[in-house]
Design an enzyme around this catalytic site. Structure first.
Site, PDB file in Angstrom:
ATOM      1  CG  ASP A   1      -5.667 -11.496   4.216  1.00  0.00           C
ATOM      2  OD1 ASP A   1      -4.455 -11.655   4.005  1.00  0.00           O
ATOM      3  OD2 ASP A   1      -6.144 -10.454   4.703  1.00  0.00           O
TER       4      ASP A   1
ATOM      5  CE  LYS B   1      -2.504 -11.325   0.759  1.00  0.00           C
ATOM      6  NZ  LYS B   1      -3.142 -10.626   1.888  1.00  0.00           N
TER       7      LYS B   1
ATOM      8  CD  GLU C   1      -7.179  -5.485   1.441  1.00  0.00           C
ATOM      9  OE1 GLU C   1      -6.065  -5.009   1.710  1.00  0.00           O
ATOM     10  OE2 GLU C   1      -7.711  -6.407   2.090  1.00  0.00           O
TER      11      GLU C   1
ATOM     12  CD  GLU D   1      -3.066  -9.191   8.771  1.00  0.00           C
ATOM     13  OE1 GLU D   1      -2.290  -9.385   7.823  1.00  0.00           O
ATOM     14  OE2 GLU D   1      -4.139  -8.553   8.655  1.00  0.00           O
TER      15      GLU D   1
ATOM     16  NE  ARG E   1     -11.235 -11.890   1.049  1.00  0.00           N
ATOM     17  CZ  ARG E   1     -10.706 -11.169   2.009  1.00  0.00           C
ATOM     18  NH1 ARG E   1     -11.481 -10.434   2.776  1.00  0.00           N
ATOM     19  NH2 ARG E   1      -9.417 -11.165   2.234  1.00  0.00           N
TER      20      ARG E   1
ATOM     21  CG  ASN F   1      -1.826  -1.192   1.259  1.00  0.00           C
ATOM     22  OD1 ASN F   1      -2.520  -1.446   0.289  1.00  0.00           O
ATOM     23  ND2 ASN F   1      -1.843  -1.934   2.352  1.00  0.00           N
TER      24      ASN F   1
HETATM   25  C1  GCU Z   1      -4.459  -8.089   4.680  1.00  0.00           C
HETATM   26  C2  GCU Z   1      -3.950  -7.137   5.707  1.00  0.00           C
HETATM   27  C3  GCU Z   1      -3.738  -5.770   5.142  1.00  0.00           C
HETATM   28  C4  GCU Z   1      -2.896  -5.849   3.869  1.00  0.00           C
HETATM   29  C5  GCU Z   1      -3.493  -6.837   2.899  1.00  0.00           C
HETATM   30  C6  GCU Z   1      -2.603  -7.123   1.705  1.00  0.00           C
HETATM   31  O1  GCU Z   1      -5.775  -7.785   4.326  1.00  0.00           O
HETATM   32  O2  GCU Z   1      -4.856  -7.075   6.787  1.00  0.00           O
HETATM   33  O3  GCU Z   1      -3.103  -4.990   6.120  1.00  0.00           O
HETATM   34  O4  GCU Z   1      -2.825  -4.602   3.280  1.00  0.00           O
HETATM   35  O5  GCU Z   1      -3.663  -8.071   3.547  1.00  0.00           O
HETATM   36  O6  GCU Z   1      -2.087  -8.228   1.633  1.00  0.00           O
HETATM   37  O7  GCU Z   1      -2.436  -6.289   0.845  1.00  0.00           O
END
Ligand code: GCU
Length: 610
Positions: A316, A311, A237, A344, A287, A155
């Site tokens: 996730d 992934k 996202e 996480e 999803r 991000n």
């Molecule tokens: C998860 C995670 C996020 C991250 C996202 C990703 O959803 O909680 O913090 O940005 O994975 O892999 O991009």
């Protein structure tokens, strides 16, 4: 203070000449680690990362490529210090040319999903690092064969977009520190960057946009000729991507790949694409199906320097997910597997969770040669020991060895790591290895024993909250009611199962033979459903959560009795105590949730809170 597996590696000189190459470093490491021992070292550039080791009498003959010599030297040092002798003749080549750590570090110094302190690289919107520490980190990575470090978050928050523009000289200075260790940098870039530079579009089919990326790459590679490439999170996202222009992800990825191509750069494109604004009332969208639906139709449409990064599971990084079907179905596209070392959903470096047994399961279903690269989200931070929990270091160590050779044996790797890290007796080391080996199943038992994911506290992702995501927009539902729980993902349900090859469809289709650990991932079952062991589903939910909490308490007792040195002992004891509380919390919240819903008492009459 050296708090990790490098602690018995001899110190390197305080500075290395800037032009030091990995092969020079290999010679230096060997001379420091084995003073007086005879080595015959031959650089054979075509071997690249590979090396050959022969021991004849008192002489060790090491042949390798530029980086191969370094990995051979580290293999020798690791074997020497851990007392695990290498064979007299060893030919070693990595399974994957790109063995990557993805840091989710922001330039304000925070780390997304970081559990080991602030960023090692950034603070206050700027580069801010300790060069000595960078060198130590580079050595840590190289000592287990890791060779790419993507420094910034997928991000890409401002000012990180400037990494390929005005911050480039600083990025280049950082690359200089890692280069002698054979570690190349990579950067995450934002798909909409041309907009930031005055263009009115980021459309991949626009010639102006194509020229912008070409100019950008020319500038970047003039400063950092060995940059490994770019990493991109697009249309995921809320991140910008080609969908905004009605273009496909092949159009988007190929745009950047073509700009990187003249410099041999790789374009790594993440497949974490799904509808994150789903209506929980709508059961027709599932999803886990999303990535396959987006990318399978594009198989073969990507340039050869594009690598799709997937992934390990379709959701996730949950504690248990089946293998992502996309990894098995793309046949004409280069692939990278994405793992997450940052804990996480797996205990946040408070709870003990050693990942190698989980990776072993992944590679049971995933032929290792289906992949061209492997990446893991970093668990590193500015804490003195880099990992928050001292034992979380084992995950980076094991990941390096896995990236070299996916068939690693977790017990052996844990034993070597423990040997390098602590001066334990053989019996204490065995105990520690056993704890590491069972840590994943214990965590799974008190959090999500039957394949139900997402009962975590939203946002934070630590601790139980069975309805936390239930009425939300993330597509992460268990749909528990008073009679049943889970989602039917078979052909009669959402059809997700149909994305798998026949053999895996057969493994999961029938609830009676689907492995217990994934039963509620693939099936919706009533509480009185008979599990293969004869107990009802609801009884198994209760029993597993009780057992998980008990096992966590037993693990903490054994862990606290091991002779860890300070400061590790205090940190480990503190975190073990927090893990026990967390496990009790999971046990009570989940059991109460299902007891209230189902009204079915625990057959053993244990305390459940109403
Ligand atoms: C998860 C995670 C996020 C991250 C996202 C990703 O959803 O909680 O913090 O940005 O994975 O892999 O991009």
């Amino acid at each position: 203070m050296n708090l990790n597996w490098l602690r018995h590696f001899p110190d390197l000189p305080a500075t290395l000449p800037p032009e030091t190459r990995p092969s020079d470093l290999a010679r230096l490491e060997l001379s420091l680690a084995f003073p007086g021992r005879d080595f015959s070292i031959t650089l054979s550039p075509s071997l690249g990362d590979s090396f050959i080791l022969d021991t004849i009498g008192a002489t060790t003959i090491l042949t390798g490529g530029e980086t191969g010599l370094l990995y051979g030297a580290y293999a020798l040092i690791r074997s020497h210090l851990s007392g695990s002798p290498l064979p007299a003749h060893l030919e070693s080549a990595p399974q994957y040319p790109l063995r990557v750590i993805n840091c989710w570090d922001n330039m304000d110094g925070s780390v997304e999903r970081g559990y080991a302190g602030r960023s090692l690289f950034f603070e206050g919107g700027q580069f801010a690092y300790d060069p000595g520490r960078m060198r130590h980190l580079a050595r840590l990575m190289a000592s287990v064969g890791l060779n790419v470090l993507c420094v910034n978050n997928v991000n890409v928050h401002e000012p990180a977009q400037g990494l390929v523009a005005e911050l480039l000289p600083e990025l280049s200075a950082l690359a200089d520190l890692f280069r002698p260790f054979g570690v190349r940098l990579m950067v995450s870039v934002d798909f909409s960057m041309p907009l930031r530079d005055g263009l009115d579009t980021a459309d991949p089919l626009s010639e102006a946009v194509q020229a912008w990326w070409q100019r950008t790459c020319a500038r970047v590679y003039a400063e950092i000729p060995d940059l490994a490439g770019f990493l991109v999170k697009a249309d995921s996202e809320g991140r910008p991507g080609p969908f905004a222009y009605g273009r496909s992800h092949a159009d988007g990825a190929n745009l950047l790949a073509r700009a990187l191509k003249p410099y041999d750069g790789a374009l790594i494109w993440r497949c974490f694409v799904y509808n994150c604004r789903q209506d929980w009332r709508d059961p027709s969208t599932d999803r886990p199906k999303a990535a396959y639906e987006t990318y399978q139709p594009l198989d073969g449409a990507f340039d050869d320097n594009v690598i799709l990064q997937v992934k390990n599971g379709p959701y996730d990084f949950q504690v248990r997910e089946p293998l992502s079907p996309l990894l098995l179905s793309l046949r004409h596209t280069h692939l990278a597997l994405e793992l997450q070392l940052a804990q996480e959903y797996t205990g946040q470096q408070i709870d003990l969770y050693a990942m190698a047994p989980m990776w072993r399961e992944i590679f049971q279903d995933l032929p290792a040669d289906r992949l061209q690269a492997i990446a893991a989200v970093s668990n590193l931070g500015r804490d003195e020991n880099y990992f928050g929990h001292p034992l979380a270091a084992v995950n980076l160590y094991a990941f390096g060895l896995l990236a070299w050779s996916p068939r690693i044996d977790p017990a052996e790797v844990f034993d070597n790591w423990a040997c390098l890290t602590y001066d334990f007796s053989a019996a204490d080391r065995r105990t520690l290895v056993q704890l590491l080996l069972c840590s994943r199943s214990v965590y799974e038992k008190y959090t999500a024993p039957l394949g139900l994911c997402w009962m975590v506290n939203p946002g934070l992702h630590y601790g139980p909250n069975p309805s936390g995501y239930e009425y939300d927009l993330w597509g992460t539902y268990h749909r528990a009611n008073r009679d049943a729980v889970g989602i039917d993902r078979t052909a009669e349900g959402t059809g997700y199962l149909l994305q798998y090859p026949a053999e895996l469809q057969a493994r999961y289709a029938d609830p009676d033979t689907c492995p217990d650990t994934l039963k509620l991932f693939f099936h919706r079952l009533p509480y009185d459903y008979r599990m293969p062991d004869g107990r009802t589903l609801i009884q198994r939910i209760y029993d597993d959560h009780f057992a998980g909490a008990e096992e966590a308490a037993a693990m903490a007792t054994v862990l606290k009795a091991l002779p860890f040195p300070e400061p590790d002992a205090a940190v480990i004891a503190d975190r073990a105590g927090r893990q026990v509380q967390n496990a009790e919390n999971w046990r009570d919240v989940i059991n109460t949730f299902f007891h209230r819903l189902s009204g079915i008492p625990d057959a053993q009459g244990r305390r459940i809170y109403d």
